[in-house]
Design a protein around this motif. Structure first.
Motif, short mmCIF file in Angstrom:
data_model
loop_
_atom_site.label_atom_id
_atom_site.label_comp_id
_atom_site.label_asym_id
_atom_site.label_seq_id
_atom_site.Cartn_x
_atom_site.Cartn_y
_atom_site.Cartn_z
N LEU A 42 0.86 -1.18 0.00
CA LEU A 42 0.00 0.00 0.00
C LEU A 42 0.90 1.23 0.00
O LEU A 42 2.03 1.19 0.46
CB LEU A 42 -0.88 0.03 1.25
N ASP A 90 1.91 -4.57 8.31
CA ASP A 90 2.02 -5.34 7.07
C ASP A 90 1.76 -4.37 5.92
O ASP A 90 0.67 -3.79 5.82
CB ASP A 90 0.99 -6.47 7.07
N ARG A 92 1.30 -4.91 2.81
CA ARG A 92 0.33 -5.38 1.80
C ARG A 92 -1.07 -4.91 2.10
O ARG A 92 -1.82 -4.53 1.20
CB ARG A 92 0.29 -6.90 1.76
N ASP A 93 -1.47 -4.96 3.39
CA ASP A 93 -2.87 -4.69 3.72
C ASP A 93 -3.07 -3.65 4.82
O ASP A 93 -4.20 -3.35 5.18
CB ASP A 93 -3.58 -5.99 4.10
N ARG A 95 -2.41 -3.88 7.98
CA ARG A 95 -2.75 -4.49 9.27
C ARG A 95 -1.61 -4.27 10.26
O ARG A 95 -0.45 -4.50 9.96
CB ARG A 95 -2.98 -5.98 9.05
#
Length: 111
Positions: A42, A90, A92-93, A95
């Motif tokens: 992201l 994280d 990627r997401d 989180r």
């Protein structure tokens, strides 16, 4: 464990109109840009928007690293009580995997 430092941003300087600190090298910047374009991570803006909704304080520093084939944002935040938390996110997401800091919650890293 392979650790690749890619990006260091001091947001306070951006708030007062000074250019943010540049990545450690041009190659690191290109790797980060390719990861973003490939959808592997992201954007920093997306990550900061997510964490600022849930965690109160001022973002001081952000690093993007690749750790064990996983992209991680490390965000240092100055809490309202003057302490500092380090959020492991994280990339990627978005989180939150772990929070480290004086009087901060300790969450285990997910796999």
């Amino acid at each position: 464990m392979m650790l690749l430092r890619l990006l260091r941003v001091i947001l306070l300087s951006a708030c007062i109109g000074i250019a943010p600190v540049q990545a450690d090298s041009r190659q690191d910047h290109e790797i980060a840009r390719r990861a973003l374009e490939a959808g592997e991570i992201l954007s920093l803006r997306q990550v900061l928007e997510r964490i600022e909704r849930e965690h109160h304080g001022q973002v001081l520093e952000v690093e993007l690293e690749q750790e064990d084939q996983r992209w991680i944002y490390e965000v240092k935040m100055l809490r309202r009580d003057g302490g500092i938390n380090k959020l492991i996110i994280d990339a990627r997401d978005g989180r939150v995997l772990e929070i480290k800091g004086r009087h901060g919650r300790q969450l285990g890293r997910d796999n």
